[in-house]
Scaffold this motif. Structure first.
Motif, mmCIF file in Angstrom:
data_model
loop_
_atom_site.group_PDB
_atom_site.id
_atom_site.type_symbol
_atom_site.label_atom_id
_atom_site.label_comp_id
_atom_site.label_asym_id
_atom_site.label_seq_id
_atom_site.Cartn_x
_atom_site.Cartn_y
_atom_site.Cartn_z
ATOM 1 N N MET A 122 0.820 -1.200 0.000
ATOM 2 C CA MET A 122 0.000 0.000 0.000
ATOM 3 C C MET A 122 0.862 1.262 0.000
ATOM 4 N N ASN A 123 2.013 1.234 0.682
ATOM 5 C CA ASN A 123 2.877 2.403 0.702
ATOM 6 C C ASN A 123 3.306 2.816 -0.694
ATOM 7 N N SER A 124 3.500 1.857 -1.568
ATOM 8 C CA SER A 124 3.923 2.173 -2.927
ATOM 9 C C SER A 124 2.891 3.034 -3.642
ATOM 10 N N TRP A 125 1.634 2.785 -3.400
ATOM 11 C CA TRP A 125 0.581 3.586 -4.030
ATOM 12 C C TRP A 125 0.567 4.999 -3.467
ATOM 13 N N LEU A 126 0.877 5.145 -2.193
ATOM 14 C CA LEU A 126 0.998 6.484 -1.610
ATOM 15 C C LEU A 126 2.206 7.209 -2.173
ATOM 16 N N TYR A 127 3.304 6.489 -2.372
ATOM 17 C CA TYR A 127 4.475 7.088 -3.007
ATOM 18 C C TYR A 127 4.134 7.552 -4.426
ATOM 19 N N SER A 142 10.571 6.406 -7.761
ATOM 20 C CA SER A 142 11.531 5.300 -7.612
ATOM 21 C C SER A 142 11.150 4.393 -6.437
ATOM 22 N N LEU A 143 10.600 4.982 -5.376
ATOM 23 C CA LEU A 143 10.145 4.167 -4.238
ATOM 24 C C LEU A 143 8.919 3.342 -4.625
ATOM 25 N N ALA A 144 8.029 3.940 -5.390
ATOM 26 C CA ALA A 144 6.833 3.216 -5.826
ATOM 27 C C ALA A 144 7.199 2.029 -6.709
ATOM 28 N N LEU A 145 8.271 2.175 -7.487
ATOM 29 C CA LEU A 145 8.669 1.120 -8.422
ATOM 30 C C LEU A 145 9.241 -0.112 -7.731
ATOM 31 N N LYS A 146 9.418 -0.039 -6.423
ATOM 32 C CA LYS A 146 9.882 -1.233 -5.711
ATOM 33 C C LYS A 146 8.857 -2.354 -5.780
ATOM 34 N N THR A 147 7.574 -1.995 -5.866
ATOM 35 C CA THR A 147 6.545 -3.043 -5.910
ATOM 36 C C THR A 147 5.545 -2.887 -7.053
ATOM 37 N N PRO A 202 4.800 -2.444 -11.008
ATOM 38 C CA PRO A 202 5.497 -2.596 -12.288
ATOM 39 C C PRO A 202 5.710 -1.239 -12.963
ATOM 40 N N VAL A 203 6.853 -1.064 -13.603
ATOM 41 C CA VAL A 203 7.223 0.232 -14.170
ATOM 42 C C VAL A 203 6.216 0.720 -15.217
ATOM 43 N N GLY A 204 5.715 -0.160 -16.050
ATOM 44 C CA GLY A 204 4.744 0.248 -17.061
ATOM 45 C C GLY A 204 3.462 0.774 -16.453
ATOM 46 N N VAL A 205 2.993 0.102 -15.427
ATOM 47 C CA VAL A 205 1.770 0.506 -14.741
ATOM 48 C C VAL A 205 1.992 1.828 -14.015
ATOM 49 N N ALA A 206 3.076 1.907 -13.259
ATOM 50 C CA ALA A 206 3.352 3.121 -12.486
ATOM 51 C C ALA A 206 3.527 4.324 -13.404
ATOM 52 N N TYR A 207 4.259 4.149 -14.487
ATOM 53 C CA TYR A 207 4.502 5.271 -15.377
ATOM 54 C C TYR A 207 3.229 5.701 -16.094
ATOM 55 N N VAL A 251 -6.605 4.976 -16.980
ATOM 56 C CA VAL A 251 -5.969 4.691 -15.691
ATOM 57 C C VAL A 251 -6.843 3.743 -14.869
ATOM 58 N N VAL A 252 -8.141 4.004 -14.853
ATOM 59 C CA VAL A 252 -9.056 3.127 -14.119
ATOM 60 C C VAL A 252 -9.028 1.723 -14.703
ATOM 61 N N LEU A 253 -9.121 1.603 -16.023
ATOM 62 C CA LEU A 253 -9.103 0.292 -16.665
ATOM 63 C C LEU A 253 -7.796 -0.450 -16.414
ATOM 64 N N LEU A 254 -6.704 0.270 -16.428
ATOM 65 C CA LEU A 254 -5.409 -0.351 -16.144
ATOM 66 C C LEU A 254 -5.395 -0.938 -14.749
ATOM 67 N N ASN A 255 -5.941 -0.207 -13.785
ATOM 68 C CA ASN A 255 -5.987 -0.704 -12.428
ATOM 69 C C ASN A 255 -6.951 -1.865 -12.260
ATOM 70 N N LEU A 256 -8.047 -1.833 -12.982
ATOM 71 C CA LEU A 256 -9.019 -2.932 -12.893
ATOM 72 C C LEU A 256 -8.553 -4.188 -13.617
ATOM 73 N N SER A 257 -7.585 -4.050 -14.507
ATOM 74 C CA SER A 257 -7.130 -5.198 -15.291
ATOM 75 C C SER A 257 -6.399 -6.223 -14.451
ATOM 76 N N GLY A 258 -5.994 -5.838 -13.249
ATOM 77 C CA GLY A 258 -5.295 -6.773 -12.394
ATOM 78 C C GLY A 258 -3.797 -6.686 -12.538
ATOM 79 N N LYS A 259 -3.290 -6.099 -13.609
ATOM 80 C CA LYS A 259 -1.844 -5.998 -13.808
ATOM 81 C C LYS A 259 -1.214 -4.987 -12.857
ATOM 82 N N ALA A 260 -2.043 -4.134 -12.273
ATOM 83 C CA ALA A 260 -1.522 -3.115 -11.360
ATOM 84 C C ALA A 260 -1.293 -3.659 -9.955
ATOM 85 N N HIS A 261 -1.764 -4.865 -9.708
ATOM 86 C CA HIS A 261 -1.677 -5.389 -8.324
ATOM 87 C C HIS A 261 -0.832 -6.640 -8.257
#
Length: 108
Positions: free
Chosen positions: A1-6, A48-53, A55-60, A98-108
């Protein structure tokens, strides 16, 4: 969860830095220039802290998409920049992506 706050913090910092860019007048005004440097420095550090958990494609995608949408709205509100109905549709599509990306499951 911290990664999402980052990631959220990175988005906010990037938007602050970008919003201050216009006031730098080509980096000739010190105050806003420092805000830009601090905003982008903070944004990349938190990203960079968020990318610890996350995925770079999702985060970016989330970072750039939400940042783009927010700065477009801020440009409209703060600088009275034009935002056409087509532009508003584009922002809505970015947010939907962004919503669809998160709902796709690849964001988690």
């Amino acid at each position: 969860m911290n990664s999402w706050l980052y990631l959220l913090g990175a988005i906010v910092a990037e938007v602050i830095g970008t919003a201050a860019l216009k006031s730098t007048r080509g980096f000739t005004v010190l105050g806003p220039s420092l805000v830009v440097a601090a905003g982008y420095g903070t944004a990349f550090y938190l990203l960079s802290l968020a990318l610890k958990t996350i995925p770079v494609g999702v985060a970016y995608a989330i970072w750039s998409g939400l940042g783009t949408a927010l700065i477009a709205v801020l440009g409209w509100l703060l600088y009275k920049e034009a935002l056409s109905p087509l532009g508003m549709l584009g922002i809505a599509l970015i947010l939907a992506g962004v919503v669809l990306l998160n709902l796709s499951g690849k964001a988690h």
